[in-house]
Scaffold this active site. Structure first.
Site, PDB file in Angstrom:
ATOM      1  N   PRO B  28       0.862  -1.195   0.000  1.00 40.22           N
ATOM      2  CG  PRO B  28      -0.282  -1.371   1.995  1.00 40.22           C
ATOM      3  CD  PRO B  28       0.966  -1.807   1.325  1.00 40.22           C
ATOM      4  CB  THR B  29       2.271   3.488  -1.894  1.00 41.11           C
ATOM      5  OG1 THR B  29       3.165   4.592  -1.798  1.00 41.11           O
ATOM      6  CG2 THR B  29       1.540   3.549  -3.226  1.00 41.11           C
ATOM      7  CG  ASP B  59      -4.836   5.776   1.283  1.00 41.57           C
ATOM      8  OD1 ASP B  59      -5.994   6.043   0.921  1.00 41.57           O
ATOM      9  OD2 ASP B  59      -4.453   5.870   2.460  1.00 41.57           O
ATOM     10  NE  ARG B  91      -1.027   2.223  10.668  1.00 40.47           N
ATOM     11  CZ  ARG B  91      -0.601   1.899  11.894  1.00 40.47           C
ATOM     12  NH1 ARG B  91      -1.297   2.260  12.938  1.00 40.47           N
ATOM     13  NH2 ARG B  91       0.523   1.252  12.062  1.00 40.47           N
ATOM     14  NE  ARG B  96      -0.810  -4.205   4.455  1.00 36.33           N
ATOM     15  CZ  ARG B  96      -1.009  -3.325   5.439  1.00 36.33           C
ATOM     16  NH1 ARG B  96      -2.189  -3.221   6.033  1.00 36.33           N
ATOM     17  NH2 ARG B  96      -0.023  -2.555   5.850  1.00 36.33           N
ATOM     18  CG  ASP B 120       3.703  -1.413   5.334  1.00 37.43           C
ATOM     19  OD1 ASP B 120       2.885  -1.985   4.581  1.00 37.43           O
ATOM     20  OD2 ASP B 120       3.505  -1.245   6.545  1.00 37.43           O
ATOM     21  CG  ASP B 122       7.476   3.568   5.884  1.00 34.41           C
ATOM     22  OD1 ASP B 122       7.043   2.408   5.868  1.00 34.41           O
ATOM     23  OD2 ASP B 122       7.041   4.444   6.652  1.00 34.41           O
ATOM     24  CD  GLU B 207       0.240  -6.861  12.299  1.00 29.97           C
ATOM     25  OE1 GLU B 207      -0.637  -6.704  13.195  1.00 29.97           O
ATOM     26  OE2 GLU B 207       1.054  -5.969  11.995  1.00 29.97           O
ATOM     27  CG  HIS B 237       7.501  -1.879  11.156  1.00 32.62           C
ATOM     28  ND1 HIS B 237       6.442  -2.281  11.891  1.00 32.62           N
ATOM     29  CD2 HIS B 237       6.987  -1.066  10.199  1.00 32.62           C
ATOM     30  CE1 HIS B 237       5.337  -1.740  11.434  1.00 32.62           C
ATOM     31  NE2 HIS B 237       5.643  -0.998  10.407  1.00 32.62           N
TER      32      HIS B 237
END
Lengths: 299, 299
Positions: B28-29, B59, B91, B96, B120, B122, B207, B237
């Site tokens: 996702p971005t 997004d 989020r 997703r 993700d 980043d 999760e 992360h």
């Protein structure tokens, strides 16, 4: 105290043709939880760039095994050094100075047409930056940098192909209002001078202080990436958010704690607003005076 | 409204041998000043991984040309979709979900032994993660994640080669106390279910909520990277610090402003502490109710 370790230096090509210059990337780095993530991503980008030599300098009195191992795995030709800050601001000044000392003492291993680029480990780099901009630099190349602190983009102001000033949110009237990520320099030019960061850079910006010692004028500057209507950004001055650093068992995993910040680092954060005398007083109070740091680089 | 654009989907290999599974990466971005830096570095890493398919989900209500161009330059086989949040937490849940819907509707283009990984934009990824861990997953692989919010490392607790719990700073007694970056799943398993993130995940961790819908038990888990004394961390992360976002002329440079945050995003930040009824009330007040988002994916 300076500590130096050289790896794979023997594989540097010392007869690079002018049209295939070596890009010499200088990266200061410091132990922190996010460092291995940043350095891993940067290494995985740099390994895709042909004819590149990487000088990595640890901000510590010795190198770190986790970093040595990472560098070895990449296969990138590199030298990994270490130095503490020597009473200088904790923004990679002493580390970049040591890298330059190394290059001056090993200048026979490089070609004077090669190019030096300062690349911090948490920035973002588009692969096109290296071959379309940096490797084409003859004297000093300049280009736009994304998210450089105060704005979304800072860039050289170009008229008729010549740099005539800077688009910068903060003090755009500086002679060299460029971010550290926004320029690259001819190797022969840099090693023919003793340009460095010292307390004499008080009251000035590190980029401008360094570049002025190279006796460059704006007419020497080669701007890149300004021609088209849709101008690309090929480097971003990104910062990685600090991880919470609570005590926690590493359970044998190869992670790094955050090092405590030296008192002198906080004191020197505003050195661009200080006089030389103010900076000297802080150095005398909190750290070894600068003259003590003039050790020779030893291989 | 859902908008979909598919690129290079025709080049997916649909007869992958079991020993050379395709890794399907779902990312996702969202538009923000740091996004292009992050996505550029991630793309430059992923292009070095063999046999990889990248599903990127914007997004927003439409895809972004800057991202399309970036993806096309990498040469990575990919599909680039877009969806808004549909009254779900901001989020990456809706993004997703859309990626999974796409895979279910295109399952004939993949092999059921392929592997799905949520990555993700980043985070930091070591190249070894893909071939040494993810591609070897049969059902569900799990491994350590660096700097996952509260600690320097979180990891599965392994005894005699079996996962018996979790090393986690926060609620380690969860059945699946893994970060989104810390697991990968068999493609056939995922597409044979309708597992997704919905308001029914209120009071739970994303999760854990997702994984429970796959009817997995701990004995199904395959742990990686726990064997040696010096355990590697191959994914972090990481978060990119937000750039200051003052109004500033982009001067024709290809940069992105930060999108304003929806009110519902703030309200849903603590959804893991809410009841379903509380979450439903927020969704009704601030956004389209979830049932309105059940549009079909259109190619």
């Amino acid at each position: 105290m300076r500590y130096i370790r050289t790896e794979r230096a023997d594989s540097v090509v010392d007869s690079t043709p002018a049209d295939n210059k070596t890009i010499i990337v200088i990266t200061p780095t410091k132990q922190r939880p996010e460092r291995l993530a940043d350095l891993t991503m940067l290494a995985q980008t740099l390994k895709q760039v042909g004819n590149l030599y990487w000088v990595v300098v640890e901000d510590a009195d010795k190198t770190a095994d986790l970093v040595s191992d990472l560098l070895a795995r990449t296969g990138i030709n590199h030298t990994y050094l270490a130095t503490t800050n020597h009473g200088l601001p904790c923004r990679g000044w002493a580390q970049r100075n040591l890298a330059l000392d190394y290059l001056r003492q090993n200048k026979d291993k490089f070609n004077e047409k090669d190019v030096i680029y300062f690349a911090d480990d948490d920035n973002g780099y588009d692969l096109r930056l290296f071959d379309q901009y940096i490797r084409k630099v003859d004297v000093m190349g300049v280009w736009a940098v994304g998210i450089p602190g105060n704005a979304l983009v800072e860039a050289p102001k170009v008229e008729n192909g010549k740099v005539v000033g800077w688009h910068s949110a903060y003090l755009p009237d500086r002679e060299f209002a460029t971010d550290m990520a926004g320029f690259a320099l001819n190797f022969g030019l840099v090693v023919s001078t003793n340009a460095s960061w010292s307390l004499k850079c008080a009251g000035n910006f590190p980029e401008q202080c360094f570049l002025k010692q190279l006796n460059l004028s704006r007419s020497d500057l080669e701007p890149f990436g300004w021609e088209s209507d849709k101008k690309p950004i090929l480097v971003w001055h990104r910062q990685t958010a600090p991880a919470p650093d609570q005590p926690f068992d590493l359970m044998g995993y190869m992670a790094e704690y955050r090092l405590p910040q030296d008192e002198i680092c906080k004191k020197f954060q505003q050195i661009h607003l200080m006089t030389y005398e103010q900076a000297e007083a802080i150095a005398k109070e909190y750290g070894p005076v600068e003259s003590e740091s003039k050790n020779e680089v030893k291989s």
